[in-house]
Scaffold this active site. Sequence first.
Site, PDB file in Angstrom:
ATOM      1  N   LYS A 265     -30.524   2.675  24.417  1.00 50.96           N
ATOM      2  CA  LYS A 265     -31.799   1.962  24.444  1.00 50.96           C
ATOM      3  C   LYS A 265     -32.959   2.936  24.704  1.00 50.96           C
ATOM      4  O   LYS A 265     -32.755   4.111  24.969  1.00 50.96           O
ATOM      5  CB  LYS A 265     -31.762   0.858  25.510  1.00 50.96           C
ATOM      6  CG  LYS A 265     -30.733  -0.238  25.217  1.00 50.96           C
ATOM      7  CD  LYS A 265     -30.994  -0.933  23.888  1.00 50.96           C
ATOM      8  CE  LYS A 265     -30.085  -2.135  23.657  1.00 50.96           C
ATOM      9  NZ  LYS A 265     -28.699  -1.783  23.316  1.00 50.96           N
ATOM     10  N   ASN A 266     -34.200   2.424  24.646  1.00 50.73           N
ATOM     11  CA  ASN A 266     -35.371   3.287  24.805  1.00 50.73           C
ATOM     12  C   ASN A 266     -35.433   3.942  26.174  1.00 50.73           C
ATOM     13  O   ASN A 266     -36.088   4.970  26.356  1.00 50.73           O
ATOM     14  CB  ASN A 266     -36.650   2.493  24.544  1.00 50.73           C
ATOM     15  CG  ASN A 266     -36.824   2.165  23.069  1.00 50.73           C
ATOM     16  OD1 ASN A 266     -35.858   2.130  22.311  1.00 50.73           O
ATOM     17  ND2 ASN A 266     -38.051   1.926  22.652  1.00 50.73           N
TER      18      ASN A 266
END
Length: 363
Positions: free
Chosen positions: A185-186
Amino acid sequence: MSAQMVPAAKPLIGDEEREAVDRVLRSGMIAQGPEVAAFEQEFADQLVGGRSCVAVSSGTAGLHLGLLAAGIGPGDEVIVPSFTFAATANSVALTGATPVFADIDPVTFCLEPSAVEAAITERTAAVMPVHLYGHPADMTSLAEVAQRHGIQLFEDAAQAHGATWQGRPVGAFGTFAMFSLYPTKNMTSGEGGMVACATPEMVRSVQLLRNQGMERRYENEVVGLNQRMTDVHAAIGRVQLGKLHAWTEQRRANAAFLSAGLDGVVVPTVVAGAEHVWHQYTVRVPSDRDGFAAALAQEHGVGSGVYYPIPNHALPSFGLTLGLPETERACAEVLSLPVHPALSERELHRVVEGVNALAKAGA
């Protein structure tokens, strides 16, 4: 291919994260403790406009506990997209409720509000859009549908840390919202999730459910689970949170470079009112997407991903036959290209050159 493969995704773990883990290990306080509490507060302040947050062991755990805390259970229906990761529908099914699959908007890949409205029955308790790839769903229209029919609105914000809709952060719309902290994920905590809650009652319920149903030790108030986050994971997450803004700006710059240079594929669109955080940069390849992806890797050394090749409703776990044409078309056409902040300028050029060469050759 002699050059090293350009990876489709790459977790960024630095010395600061290692030092944070060492600090926690040296403290002897490894399970849920002060690092988790600090991470929850910082996440709330920086990403969801101060909404109270509860850290949990995974994104799926966050969805499951949020749904349980919101009163979802057997006999209820929750409208979800079929074009997403299976955890969205799985979490609904795990409560004993029924996921009802609705079609997507072909531009944003997020739930289409008119499709949601058409799927509502007397058993519908809620709608749970996914802010897919980091692009926010149309929360204005979805909130109007939910209000009109007296149902709850939840958010699967697993891929959308820092995205906004009409100036408001995702995670600040629904009864609850879930953010994933998985390594791709980011931002990551190694593994984990965060639940942003609209009310103090929701906060307390999620806190009880993640901790065996107890606030005070051995005084179990409800039947709960063990889905706590450890201080080790929270320490990583706190460092990553401090880097998220700069990483997001780099993702946006990388996406702009790709959109300006790519030819022969359908590049993504950001709709008016949306602030995209580019968890994925997803193009459409109208014919032979899989062959295109294979050639991109073999001939040009560029990795890519297909998110998602099978609609959730058609997975063996659900086994439904439904008419969701935009979902089915997306599953056949989408290809996510590297957009992560670790990309060098040379790698970005390789992505553009590889895609354009294949598109021109009719691969």
